[in-house]
Design a protein around this motif. Structure first.
Motif, PDB file in Angstrom:
ATOM      1  N   UNK A   1      34.526 -45.721  67.293  1.00 51.15           N
ATOM      2  CA  UNK A   1      34.455 -45.305  65.892  1.00 51.15           C
ATOM      3  C   UNK A   1      33.074 -44.743  65.566  1.00 51.15           C
ATOM      4  N   UNK A   2      32.041 -45.396  66.101  1.00 54.33           N
ATOM      5  CA  UNK A   2      30.674 -44.909  65.896  1.00 54.33           C
ATOM      6  C   UNK A   2      30.510 -43.525  66.512  1.00 54.33           C
ATOM      7  N   UNK A   3      31.027 -43.344  67.727  1.00 54.37           N
ATOM      8  CA  UNK A   3      30.929 -42.043  68.386  1.00 54.37           C
ATOM      9  C   UNK A   3      31.709 -40.981  67.613  1.00 54.37           C
ATOM     10  N   UNK A   4      32.898 -41.343  67.130  1.00 50.23           N
ATOM     11  CA  UNK A   4      33.700 -40.400  66.350  1.00 50.23           C
ATOM     12  C   UNK A   4      32.977 -40.005  65.065  1.00 50.23           C
ATOM     13  N   UNK A   5      32.344 -40.977  64.407  1.00 50.25           N
ATOM     14  CA  UNK A   5      31.577 -40.677  63.205  1.00 50.25           C
ATOM     15  C   UNK A   5      30.419 -39.739  63.491  1.00 50.25           C
ATOM     16  N   UNK A   6      29.770 -39.935  64.629  1.00 51.47           N
ATOM     17  CA  UNK A   6      28.672 -39.060  65.016  1.00 51.47           C
ATOM     18  C   UNK A   6      29.140 -37.637  65.282  1.00 51.47           C
ATOM     19  N   UNK A   7      30.285 -37.496  65.969  1.00 47.25           N
ATOM     20  CA  UNK A   7      30.821 -36.164  66.254  1.00 47.25           C
ATOM     21  C   UNK A   7      31.244 -35.470  64.956  1.00 47.25           C
ATOM     22  N   UNK A   8      31.909 -36.222  64.063  1.00 52.00           N
ATOM     23  CA  UNK A   8      32.376 -35.644  62.801  1.00 52.00           C
ATOM     24  C   UNK A   8      31.219 -35.182  61.926  1.00 52.00           C
TER      25      UNK A   8
ATOM     26  N   UNK B   1      27.634 -41.039  53.558  1.00 52.41           N
ATOM     27  CA  UNK B   1      27.609 -42.316  54.288  1.00 52.41           C
ATOM     28  C   UNK B   1      27.829 -43.485  53.329  1.00 52.41           C
ATOM     29  N   UNK B   2      27.174 -43.461  52.176  1.00 60.21           N
ATOM     30  CA  UNK B   2      27.340 -44.524  51.186  1.00 60.21           C
ATOM     31  C   UNK B   2      28.787 -44.573  50.699  1.00 60.21           C
ATOM     32  N   UNK B   3      29.421 -43.412  50.521  1.00 66.73           N
ATOM     33  CA  UNK B   3      30.803 -43.369  50.043  1.00 66.73           C
ATOM     34  C   UNK B   3      31.744 -44.034  51.037  1.00 66.73           C
ATOM     35  N   UNK B   4      31.570 -43.742  52.337  1.00 64.96           N
ATOM     36  CA  UNK B   4      32.396 -44.389  53.360  1.00 64.96           C
ATOM     37  C   UNK B   4      32.188 -45.894  53.374  1.00 64.96           C
TER      38      UNK B   4
ATOM     39  N   UNK C   1      43.185 -46.765  65.452  1.00 66.66           N
ATOM     40  CA  UNK C   1      42.730 -46.141  64.210  1.00 66.66           C
ATOM     41  C   UNK C   1      41.271 -46.518  63.995  1.00 66.66           C
ATOM     42  N   UNK C   2      40.368 -45.555  63.802  1.00 69.57           N
ATOM     43  CA  UNK C   2      38.929 -45.862  63.705  1.00 69.57           C
ATOM     44  C   UNK C   2      38.577 -46.683  62.473  1.00 69.57           C
TER      45      UNK C   2
ATOM     46  N   UNK D   1      32.189 -45.755  61.437  1.00 71.10           N
ATOM     47  CA  UNK D   1      32.017 -44.301  61.423  1.00 71.10           C
ATOM     48  C   UNK D   1      30.866 -43.882  60.519  1.00 71.10           C
ATOM     49  N   UNK D   2      30.613 -44.649  59.461  1.00 68.38           N
ATOM     50  CA  UNK D   2      29.593 -44.260  58.477  1.00 68.38           C
ATOM     51  C   UNK D   2      28.173 -44.405  59.006  1.00 68.38           C
ATOM     52  N   UNK D   3      27.956 -45.291  59.972  1.00 64.18           N
ATOM     53  CA  UNK D   3      26.594 -45.570  60.433  1.00 64.18           C
ATOM     54  C   UNK D   3      25.889 -44.313  60.946  1.00 64.18           C
ATOM     55  N   UNK D   4      26.499 -43.544  61.863  1.00 61.36           N
ATOM     56  CA  UNK D   4      25.789 -42.345  62.368  1.00 61.36           C
ATOM     57  C   UNK D   4      25.710 -41.208  61.356  1.00 61.36           C
ATOM     58  N   UNK D   5      26.493 -41.236  60.279  1.00 57.39           N
ATOM     59  CA  UNK D   5      26.399 -40.188  59.265  1.00 57.39           C
ATOM     60  C   UNK D   5      24.971 -40.066  58.750  1.00 57.39           C
ATOM     61  N   UNK D   6      24.317 -41.203  58.606  1.00 60.29           N
ATOM     62  CA  UNK D   6      22.971 -41.224  58.033  1.00 60.29           C
ATOM     63  C   UNK D   6      21.893 -41.313  59.112  1.00 60.29           C
ATOM     64  N   UNK D   7      22.149 -42.113  60.157  1.00 59.81           N
ATOM     65  CA  UNK D   7      21.110 -42.406  61.138  1.00 59.81           C
ATOM     66  C   UNK D   7      21.089 -41.452  62.322  1.00 59.81           C
ATOM     67  N   UNK D   8      22.201 -40.810  62.627  1.00 63.04           N
ATOM     68  CA  UNK D   8      22.279 -39.964  63.804  1.00 63.04           C
ATOM     69  C   UNK D   8      23.196 -40.570  64.849  1.00 63.04           C
TER      70      UNK D   8
END
Length: 687
Positions: free
Chosen positions: A277-284, A321-324, A594-595, A600-607
């Motif tokens: 899920x973290x990897x998917x969030x990073x790719x998205x 990221x906050x919204x997720x 299902x992710x 998923x939200x963690x890498x949205x902000x941090x990378x």
């Protein structure tokens, strides 16, 4: 969420010998001390010593890079060695009255982390120092008297005492749900527990010895690897952590493997779904969304904005990221609340025993297929209950005192600002503790930024909104951060059979220590070194200016955010709720595909850089399980803990070297071919 644990019924073939793998069977003959016996004078003496040392290190990092590593592992290890040395000395003279137990070791770790945690959540390198005139003069806006409050030792100690304890009371009623029902991992807390259990394992346990030996090997490897990497970090963006594994373009978009032993270990502890899920969030985010939004520069937001401006791309990163996180956290909060109310109603109706039922079964523990380890841990964890009326009453009492006191510290902050913050804070504390349990990332600073914008905009520019936003950030960060730390320590205590009551008391004492030690250490830095908070100095406090600029933006209101940002936030908020709802509707077997929106939200902000490390850790464990599943289940957590512990302990001498101004001798940097040609030409001209 379930998690992988040691399986009691699986065996390791060691020649003709078959051994049952169970940590708690090793300790079965040892009496678990009462919660009062776990709280010893020597434990708090060692905690005070380590608390001062770690607070100095955290403060140094606060005022330089602003990046603070987890110190749980370091606290557990150093606490063990200090007390073990003391007890061995007393034992030689026949004066040892109370043996050193793993529960006492856990108390020390909890107290130390809660103490030095105040050095971070106290905002000495961020929101609190951002109120000062030193930082205000670096901004062209809102640098009038009503938006400035210079640091003083007295009001800083008072401020911390009235805001730092609320978080400890906010999530106490949910401790069973977070630890037992949800089975959240809390990787750092789990790693620390494995470490403490390993050191206190009786000598006669052969499998435990093998686990300790395995942990020690990977501990030494991880420590030496961190030491080796340090030599190549003699500048900005230098070393293996800046290795463009997938190419320079991917590196600029946070896609690279940073050779971190910590994240490899975390990946081995976290379930596969979390890592993917973290990897998917990073790719998205960094692979698709941010590059597409970047192309809208000049249309959706001004083209000349710096990368850190929340009027630009950074605004999308932070708020989406906050919204997720909010969508996932609120959904799970209300789901847990509904199950809790239903469970209480069932217990009262059926007049069950005093041991609470789990969220998904009405069977007694002995008949529910729970392993021996978990049976014993659940029994101890539920034995010394912290009464919910005490937790709720404590929260209300401290909140009342805080509501009355804070407006006297910050005259621009009104009582109703504080009241609304305290009504919302428990929900956000749950969100943060839940996310931290999944990925080991605490986003307390993100929730603090939410308070900056909402409360600051409410106050308005004409009424000192910048200072109000920063103060509200401090209130929110203190609650959310300490609540997450306590829940993580509950996980450590759960796995070491330390009483939740002793954990809670240790947190209270450690927090009280931190409320005095942290501002005192900051005051020492502020007075002893010139230019604290000024760019180019030894202690520039870069995050302080960032927080002040966010507060200025908050006063202008969210309408000043870039185009379509609020629309995207709403879409991802709804998406997070719908994905969670779908996970509950399809059942457990299909839900594992299902992710998780929170992860998923963690890498949205941090990378995305740490996502690769975690997935490689997962892949190592996956292959190991295919080769020898019994050994992987038995020694996988020990390997992961060794990787996390070694890298965590290395941060201690690394911080000491930084304090001593010993800098790495080499800067290993990577350039494109064209850039390298230009550098060679420039050096040729100089020669």
């Amino acid at each position: 969420m379930g998690t992988r644990t040691n399986r009691e019924e699986e065996h390791i073939d060691n020649g003709a010998e078959m051994e049952v793998l169970s940590i708690e069977r090793v300790f079965e003959e040892e009496k678990v001390p009462g919660w009062r016996e776990q709280l010893t004078l020597r434990a708090f003496a060692v905690s005070l010593l380590l608390g001062v040392m770690f607070s100095v290190i955290v403060m140094k990092l606060n005022l330089t890079t602003g990046i603070i590593p987890s110190l749980n592992v370091s606290a557990g290890l150093l606490g063990f060695f200090f007390v073990r040395m003391w007890t061995k000395l007393l034992e030689r003279f026949g004066a040892l009255k109370q043996p050193f137990t793993r529960q006492e070791n856990t108390v020390i770790q909890t107290c130390v982390v809660s103490c030095c945690g105040i050095a971070f959540s106290g905002g000495f390198g961020s929101y609190l120092f951002a109120m000062s005139e030193t930082v205000a003069q670096q901004s062209s806006e809102a640098n009038d008297a009503q938006n400035i409050k210079d640091p003083k030792l007295g009001w800083m100690i008072g401020f911390l005492f009235v805001v730092s304890f609320l978080g400890l009371f906010s999530l106490v009623p949910l401790r069973k749900i977070m630890i037992i029902d949800f089975k959240l991992i809390y990787p750092s807390g789990t790693a620390t527990a494995h470490l403490i259990n390993s050191f206190h394992t009786p000598q006669g346990a052969k499998v435990a010895k093998k686990q300790v030996k395995t942990l020690s090997k990977f501990f030494v490897f991880s420590f030496l690897w961190g030491f080796f990497q340090w030599f190549y970090t003699g500048g900005d963006d230098c070393g293996f952590k800046a290795f463009p594994t997938l190419g320079l373009q991917a590196y600029q978009n946070k896609f690279f493997f940073d050779f971190s032993a910590t994240y490899l270990g975390v990946g081995m502890i976290c379930p596969y779904l979390v890592n993917l899920s973290v990897l998917l969030g990073g790719i998205l985010s960094w692979g698709i969304m941010w590059p597409l939004i970047e192309r809208k520069r000049g249309d959706w937001f001004p083209a000349d904005l710096p990368s850190t401006s929340l009027h630009g791309l950074q605004g999308y990163r932070v708020f989406i990221a906050i919204s997720l996180i909010l969508g996932d956290g609120l959904y799970n909060f209300f789901k847990v609340l509904g199950r809790t109310i239903s469970g209480f109603a069932t217990q009262i109706k059926e007049k069950r025993s005093s041991i609470p039922l789990s969220a998904d079964t009405t069977k007694p523990l002995a008949d529910s297929g729970v392993s021996f380890d978990d049976q014993r841990r659940i029994e101890v964890f539920l034995k010394d209950q912290i009464p919910n009326p005490v937790a709720l009453g404590g929260y209300v009492a401290i909140a009342t005192v805080s509501i009355i006191t804070l407006p006297h510290i910050f005259h621009q902050l009104k009582w109703y600002h504080v009241l609304i913050t305290y009504i919302i804070a428990p929900v956000l504390a749950f969100c943060n503790a839940y996310g931290c349990g999944l990925t080991d990332w605490s986003l307390a600073a993100t929730y603090g930024k939410l308070a900056i914008f909402s409360i600051g905009a409410w106050a308005g520019a004409a009424h000192g909104g910048v200072l109000v936003g920063l103060a509200a950030c401090g209130v929110m960060m203190s609650i959310v951060s300490t609540a997450s730390d306590l829940t993580q320590d509950f996980k450590t205590g759960y796995m070491t059979l330390a009483s939740p009551r002793s954990m809670f008391v240790s947190q209270l004492i450690g927090t009280a220590m931190g409320c005095i030690i942290a501002p005192s250490v900051f005051w020492l830095f502020f007075k002893a070194f010139k230019g604290v908070g000024i760019p180019g100095s030894d202690y520039p406090a870069p995050n302080a200016l960032v927080y002040r600029n966010m507060a200025i933006l908050g006063v202008d209101g969210v309408s000043s955010l870039p185009k379509h940002c609020l629309t995207l936030c709403f879409i991802f908020f709804v998406m997070s709720i719908l994905v969670n709802l779908l996970r509950d509707l399809v059942g457990k077997k299909r839900a594992r595909f299902i992710p998780l929106p929170m992860a998923m939200a963690i890498p949205f902000y941090l990378g995305s850089y740490f996502a690769f490390d975690m997935c490689i850790g997962s892949m190592i464990l996956f292959v190991w399980e295919r080769i020898d599943k019994a050994k992987a289940d038995a020694f996988g957590p020990a390997v992961a803990s060794g990787l996390i512990c070694g890298d965590g302990i290395w941060t201690l001498p690394q911080s000491v070297l930084a304090l001593a101004q010993v800098r790495p001798p080499i800067c290993m940097k990577f350039l494109s071919r064209n850039a390298n040609v230009k550098v060679d030409e420039f050096l040729a001209k100089l020669s």
